[in-house]
Design an enzyme around this catalytic site. Structure first.
Site, PDB file in Angstrom:
ATOM      1  N   GLU A 150      -4.126  -0.808 -10.314  1.00  0.00           N
ATOM      2  CA  GLU A 150      -3.651  -2.121  -9.850  1.00  0.00           C
ATOM      3  C   GLU A 150      -3.229  -1.923  -8.399  1.00  0.00           C
ATOM      4  O   GLU A 150      -2.204  -1.306  -8.137  1.00  0.00           O
ATOM      5  CB  GLU A 150      -2.444  -2.586 -10.683  1.00  0.00           C
ATOM      6  CG  GLU A 150      -2.740  -2.849 -12.143  1.00  0.00           C
ATOM      7  CD  GLU A 150      -3.430  -4.181 -12.369  1.00  0.00           C
ATOM      8  OE1 GLU A 150      -3.418  -5.032 -11.460  1.00  0.00           O
ATOM      9  OE2 GLU A 150      -4.007  -4.360 -13.451  1.00  0.00           O
ATOM     10  N   CYS A 162       2.300  -8.110  -4.659  1.00  0.00           N
ATOM     11  CA  CYS A 162       0.881  -7.793  -4.463  1.00  0.00           C
ATOM     12  C   CYS A 162      -0.001  -9.031  -4.559  1.00  0.00           C
ATOM     13  O   CYS A 162      -1.001  -9.148  -3.860  1.00  0.00           O
ATOM     14  CB  CYS A 162       0.433  -6.755  -5.486  1.00  0.00           C
ATOM     15  SG  CYS A 162       0.815  -7.245  -7.160  1.00  0.00           S
TER      16      CYS A 162
HETATM   17  P1  NAD Z   1       2.317   3.665  -3.042  1.00  0.00           P
HETATM   18  O1  NAD Z   1       0.864   3.764  -3.275  1.00  0.00           O
HETATM   19  O2  NAD Z   1       2.872   4.281  -1.819  1.00  0.00           O
HETATM   20  O3  NAD Z   1       3.127   4.306  -4.254  1.00  0.00           O
HETATM   21  C1  NAD Z   1       2.985   3.860  -5.586  1.00  0.00           C
HETATM   22  C2  NAD Z   1       3.339   4.989  -6.533  1.00  0.00           C
HETATM   23  O4  NAD Z   1       2.358   6.019  -6.376  1.00  0.00           O
HETATM   24  C3  NAD Z   1       4.681   5.655  -6.240  1.00  0.00           C
HETATM   25  O5  NAD Z   1       5.261   6.062  -7.457  1.00  0.00           O
HETATM   26  C4  NAD Z   1       4.281   6.857  -5.405  1.00  0.00           C
HETATM   27  O6  NAD Z   1       5.218   7.909  -5.474  1.00  0.00           O
HETATM   28  C5  NAD Z   1       2.972   7.246  -6.067  1.00  0.00           C
HETATM   29  N1  NAD Z   1       2.025   7.976  -5.225  1.00  0.00           N
HETATM   30  C6  NAD Z   1       1.837   7.869  -3.885  1.00  0.00           C
HETATM   31  N2  NAD Z   1       0.892   8.739  -3.479  1.00  0.00           N
HETATM   32  C7  NAD Z   1       0.472   9.412  -4.589  1.00  0.00           C
HETATM   33  C8  NAD Z   1      -0.468  10.461  -4.813  1.00  0.00           C
HETATM   34  N3  NAD Z   1      -1.166  11.003  -3.821  1.00  0.00           N
HETATM   35  N4  NAD Z   1      -0.646  10.906  -6.078  1.00  0.00           N
HETATM   36  C9  NAD Z   1       0.058  10.371  -7.099  1.00  0.00           C
HETATM   37  N5  NAD Z   1       0.980   9.414  -6.941  1.00  0.00           N
HETATM   38  C10 NAD Z   1       1.181   8.912  -5.700  1.00  0.00           C
HETATM   39  O7  NAD Z   1       2.677   2.109  -3.120  1.00  0.00           O
HETATM   40  P2  NAD Z   1       4.071   1.425  -2.896  1.00  0.00           P
HETATM   41  O8  NAD Z   1       4.339   1.406  -1.431  1.00  0.00           O
HETATM   42  O9  NAD Z   1       5.079   2.015  -3.817  1.00  0.00           O
HETATM   43  O10 NAD Z   1       3.784  -0.058  -3.434  1.00  0.00           O
HETATM   44  C11 NAD Z   1       3.224  -1.035  -2.641  1.00  0.00           C
HETATM   45  C12 NAD Z   1       1.751  -1.203  -2.948  1.00  0.00           C
HETATM   46  O11 NAD Z   1       1.576  -1.439  -4.343  1.00  0.00           O
HETATM   47  C13 NAD Z   1       1.148  -2.389  -2.260  1.00  0.00           C
HETATM   48  O12 NAD Z   1      -0.106  -2.050  -1.737  1.00  0.00           O
HETATM   49  C14 NAD Z   1       0.972  -3.400  -3.389  1.00  0.00           C
HETATM   50  O13 NAD Z   1      -0.045  -4.349  -3.197  1.00  0.00           O
HETATM   51  C15 NAD Z   1       0.674  -2.528  -4.539  1.00  0.00           C
HETATM   52  N6  NAD Z   1       0.968  -3.222  -5.785  1.00  0.00           N
HETATM   53  C16 NAD Z   1      -0.069  -3.657  -6.572  1.00  0.00           C
HETATM   54  C17 NAD Z   1       0.189  -4.359  -7.743  1.00  0.00           C
HETATM   55  C18 NAD Z   1      -0.906  -4.852  -8.639  1.00  0.00           C
HETATM   56  O14 NAD Z   1      -0.611  -5.177  -9.778  1.00  0.00           O
HETATM   57  N7  NAD Z   1      -2.141  -4.935  -8.190  1.00  0.00           N
HETATM   58  C19 NAD Z   1       1.505  -4.601  -8.108  1.00  0.00           C
HETATM   59  C20 NAD Z   1       2.523  -4.155  -7.281  1.00  0.00           C
HETATM   60  C21 NAD Z   1       2.256  -3.447  -6.123  1.00  0.00           C
END
Ligand code: NAD
Length: 479
Positions: free
Chosen positions: A245, A279
């Protein structure tokens, strides 16, 4: 200070051994109000091993018992609703009144909704002489972001548990408190040891260790497209199942004859909700060229009502963003757009003296190839763009790399529905129809793979298995 030095592994809280304490920052005071200690590689291994050990028993547990367990988790969460609201509001910045309803009340109800759906789910069907069973995928690593922390955890953990999977959760290191409170709720609910496990830490370390772990069968990830791409690449090496997502750049397409005032009001509200950290926010408002000026006037007048301030204050409509880094990134994208020729609608509002604020912003004179029209901002910024024919409007709505959500505003007529059907997005609202937690949620293109919510969310954690039956067995089934 909330000192979260414990992980939840194999049914018990235990010390985290990663050695790093990550501060949990109050987005309004800019001061730490807690810390969260990271897991070591051995902690991650212990959590996955516990989940693997628990899988056989949990997957064989009758659905009625899994449903009852999930209802007990919901009840235990409900007892902690106030603590959840305060913590999430401080972490994320959403005004407390809204957070109580959207960040906490909605997710807790969703635990019960998933339990209801699992109770009536079709776990076994017949296809000719085959018996098709829905069986749990296995050990699931759930990795979640910070913007709606409990909602995103719920959308994975509740359906995964009901499907019969066991779980290791790694929540965002920026908003970890709701995951601690969930672990406490799981403990109170008396789930068998190892069915739910919680580890904390950064993505590249703890998240990636989970994704790479050979005993993880599936990775369910919500977050940025950048991290999702990386996780998908690693998981595909081991042919692990993935659900992603990711980001969005959703459009609200206003058709000729629509209620323009309602369209501008609802689109602006959706964009500003949670200070734009949503998002599925509609961040592009597309109107026929001849309505651009009127839409601008409407937006300018409405902006005055978006009062920034302390999330704990009942009069605050827009809180701060989650972090200094997010504030800089969002303000940078707005400043770049202004430098590239976009124009701010209304005045530049002054910001509170502290807190990671970005003023609610509407930009006009935006061209389709500008970054602000194509990239996810994840802050309170709406772009206003004009189009010529309806076909042009649809093409513009579908023109980004994303396809998460969308909205159509138009007369109550079949043509409006036809336009909604032509948007390449996972969920499309017509004339402001509200979010439906039982309807599927997910994206096309770089917005992800798979669907969450409702029974579609339970499907995500199941594999169909077909058992071919000779006639003698079919007769035993029908008697
Ligand atoms: P992010 O990708 O930085 O982090 C999300 C999660 O992934 C965190 O727990 C982080 O620690 C982990 N993560 C980061 N890099 C990783 C890696 N290399 N390996 C494994 N885990 C890793 O995102 P964010 O800044 O926390 O959230 C914002 C983003 O999330 C925005 O782009 C938003 O659109 C998206 N989002 C999407 C939805 C959806 O349902 N489509 C919902 C909410 C947020």
């Amino acid at each position: 200070m909330n000192q979260h030095t414990q992980l939840f592994i194999d049914g018990a809280f235990m010390p985290a051994n990663g050695g790093q304490d990550i501060p949990v920052i109050d987005s309004f005071t800019e001061e730490p109000f807690g810390t969260c200690r990271t897991a070591s590689a051995a902690d991650v291994d212990a959590a996955v091993t516990a989940a693997r050990r628990a899988f056989e028993g949990w997957s064989a547990t009758p659905v009625v018992d899994r449903v009852a367990a999930v209802r007990r988790v919901a009840a235990a969460l409900r007892d902690q609703a106030d603590a959840l609201t305060v913590a999430i509001s401080r972490e994320v910045g959403m005004p407390r009144k809204l957070a109580a309803r959207i960040q906490v009340g909605g997710p807790i109800s969703a635990w019960d909704m998933y339990a209801d759906l699992a109770a009536e789910f079709e776990w076994e069907t017949r296809v000719g002489h085959s018996l098709v069973q829905q069986v749990p995928t296995g050990v699931v690593a759930c990795i979640t972001p910070w913007n709606y922390p409990l909602h995103q955890i719920t959308g994975k953990v509740a359906p995964a548990l009901l499907a019969g999977c066991t779980v290791v959760l790694k929540p965002s290191e920026l908003a970890p408190t709701s995951a601690f409170l969930l672990a406490e709720a799981v403990r109170q609910a008396g789930l068998p040891d190892g069915v739910f496990n919680l580890v904390h830490g950064t993505g590249p370390e703890v998240g990636e260790a989970l994704v790479r772990h050979p005993e993880v069968d599936m990775v369910s990830f919500t977050g940025s497209t950048r991290a999702g791409r990386h996780i998908a690449a690693i998981a595909s090496g081991d042919i692990k199942r993935i659900a992603l997502e990711l980001g969005g750049k959703s459009a609200a397409l206003v058709l000729p004859g629509a209620d323009l005032a309602a369209a501008v009001k609802v689109t602006l509200a959706g964009c500003m909700l949670n200070s734009g950290q949503t998002c599925s926010a509609t961040t592009r408002l597309l109107v026929p060229h001849r309505d651009l000026e009127a839409a601008e006037v409407l937006a300018r007048d409405l902006l005055a009502g978006y009062r920034m301030g302390d999330p704990a204050d009942g009069a605050t409509r827009v809180g701060p963003l989650i972090s200094k880094a997010q504030q800089r990134k969002v303000q940078g994208l707005i400043d770049d757009a202004l430098a590239a020729g976009a124009r701010r609608v209304g005045d530049d509002a002054s910001l509170p003296t502290h807190g990671f604020f970005v003023a609610p912003t509407v930009l006009a004179n935006v061209l389709p190839d500008m970054a602000i029209a194509r990239e996810e901002v994840f802050g309170p910024a709406l772009v206003l763009m004009g189009y010529d024919s309806v076909d042009d409007g649809i093409a513009l709505a579908n023109s980004t790399d994303y396809g998460l959500a969308g909205a159509v505003w138009g007369p109550v007529a079949p043509d409006t529905l036809s336009v909604a059907r032509r948007l390449r997005a996972g969920q499309v609202d017509i004339n402001g129809a509200p979010f439906n937690p039982a309807a599927p949620f997910g994206g096309f293109k770089k917005s992800g793979i798979g669907r969450e919510n409702g029974r579609f969310g339970i499907d995500e954690f199941l594999e169909p298995v077909s058992i071919q039956l000779p006639p003698a067995f079919i007769e035993t089934l029908s008697t």
